[in-house]
Design a protein around this motif. Structure first.
Motif, PDB file in Angstrom:
ATOM      1  N   UNK A   2      -5.698   0.112  -5.815  1.00  0.00           N
ATOM      2  CA  UNK A   2      -4.484  -0.448  -5.463  1.00  0.00           C
ATOM      3  C   UNK A   2      -3.797  -0.039  -3.552  1.00  0.00           C
ATOM      4  N   UNK A   3      -3.918  -1.204  -3.506  1.00  0.00           N
ATOM      5  CA  UNK A   3      -3.210  -2.092  -2.347  1.00  0.00           C
ATOM      6  C   UNK A   3      -2.216  -2.502  -1.496  1.00  0.00           C
ATOM      7  N   UNK A   4      -2.043  -2.596  -0.711  1.00  0.00           N
ATOM      8  CA  UNK A   4      -0.873  -3.095  -0.320  1.00  0.00           C
ATOM      9  C   UNK A   4      -1.057  -4.267   0.816  1.00  0.00           C
ATOM     10  N   UNK A   5       0.085  -5.540   0.420  1.00  0.00           N
ATOM     11  CA  UNK A   5      -0.553  -6.508   1.140  1.00  0.00           C
ATOM     12  C   UNK A   5      -0.627  -6.083   2.987  1.00  0.00           C
ATOM     13  N   UNK A  34       1.981  -0.329  -5.226  1.00  0.00           N
ATOM     14  CA  UNK A  34       2.918   0.725  -4.857  1.00  0.00           C
ATOM     15  C   UNK A  34       2.596   1.884  -5.851  1.00  0.00           C
ATOM     16  N   UNK A  35       3.528   1.234  -7.066  1.00  0.00           N
ATOM     17  CA  UNK A  35       3.651   2.123  -8.198  1.00  0.00           C
ATOM     18  C   UNK A  35       1.919   3.462  -8.056  1.00  0.00           C
ATOM     19  N   UNK A  36       1.440   1.817  -8.494  1.00  0.00           N
ATOM     20  CA  UNK A  36      -0.161   2.642  -8.770  1.00  0.00           C
ATOM     21  C   UNK A  36      -1.059   3.477  -7.376  1.00  0.00           C
ATOM     22  N   UNK A  37      -0.359   3.065  -6.350  1.00  0.00           N
ATOM     23  CA  UNK A  37      -1.221   4.115  -5.563  1.00  0.00           C
ATOM     24  C   UNK A  37      -0.627   5.033  -5.374  1.00  0.00           C
ATOM     25  N   UNK A  38       0.927   5.475  -5.712  1.00  0.00           N
ATOM     26  CA  UNK A  38       1.534   6.790  -5.694  1.00  0.00           C
ATOM     27  C   UNK A  38       1.245   7.523  -6.484  1.00  0.00           C
TER      28      UNK A  38
END
Length: 189
Positions: A107-110, A145-149
């Motif tokens: 998972x990455x943010x932009x 973001x959900x995956x990262x959380x």
């Protein structure tokens, strides 16, 4: 403050190991994935309007962002039988393929993906190519973001406030406040 830094160490180590594994997988490459990505890139290319036949600069427009490319020009003698992917610079296409590969493994943010693509320790793409990639990779940043959380909570228990800070921090994941809040609101109860 010092206690928090120590509790972040496993997360940082996990992120480093994940980044190394991702780079190894990207380097190894899979012919089917590359073919699929090339087809997707061609589809993106064909959805863009045809470039003018003047010898002036051509602009690539996508996601309300213009990428000025003085090195892309078409001449009056250009034929329409040329592949549309020829209008997108090779380095832009490669950056897009790299972005999609990264997103398929983590998972990455932009902003995080952009920084990975331009980093001297990462892919080292030019800023324009990296921007093109993050704008065209098709990512749902709220889902990222959900995956990262979920990944953070899998390895380290955190309060919602601490998780929000980690997701939005420039030293963390660099998600927008809206994306981080979406992630927290949509975590399993």
């Amino acid at each position: 403050m010092e206690k928090r830094n120590k509790s972040s160490l496993p997360i940082i180590l996990f992120a480093i190991v994940l980044a190394i594994a991702t780079v190894a997988l990207i380097v190894a490459g899979n012919a089917k994935d590359q073919e699929r990505i090339e087809k997707e890139t061609a589809a993106i290319s064909s959805s863009q309007s045809e470039e003018s036949s003047s010898e002036e600069e051509t602009e690539i427009s996508s996601s309300s962002t213009s990428y000025s490319s003085s090195f892309i020009s078409s001449s009056s003698s250009s034929t329409t039988s040329e592949s549309t992917s020829n209008f997108i610079p090779r380095e832009y296409q490669n950056a897009l393929r790299s972005a999609k590969n990264y997103l398929s493994y983590s998972a990455f943010s932009k902003q995080g993906l952009y920084e990975q693509l331009i980093s001297e320790y990462g892919e080292q793409y030019p800023a324009e190519a990296a921007q093109y990639a993050v704008d065209n990779c098709g990512a749902d940043w709220k889902s990222e973001a959900l995956e990262s959380a979920k990944n953070y909570l899998k390895y380290s228990p955190m309060s919602d406030a601490e998780l929000y800070e980690q997701l939005t921090s420039e030293y963390g994941e660099n998600f927008t406040p809206e994306e981080a809040q979406y992630a927290i609101d949509n975590l399993p109860k």
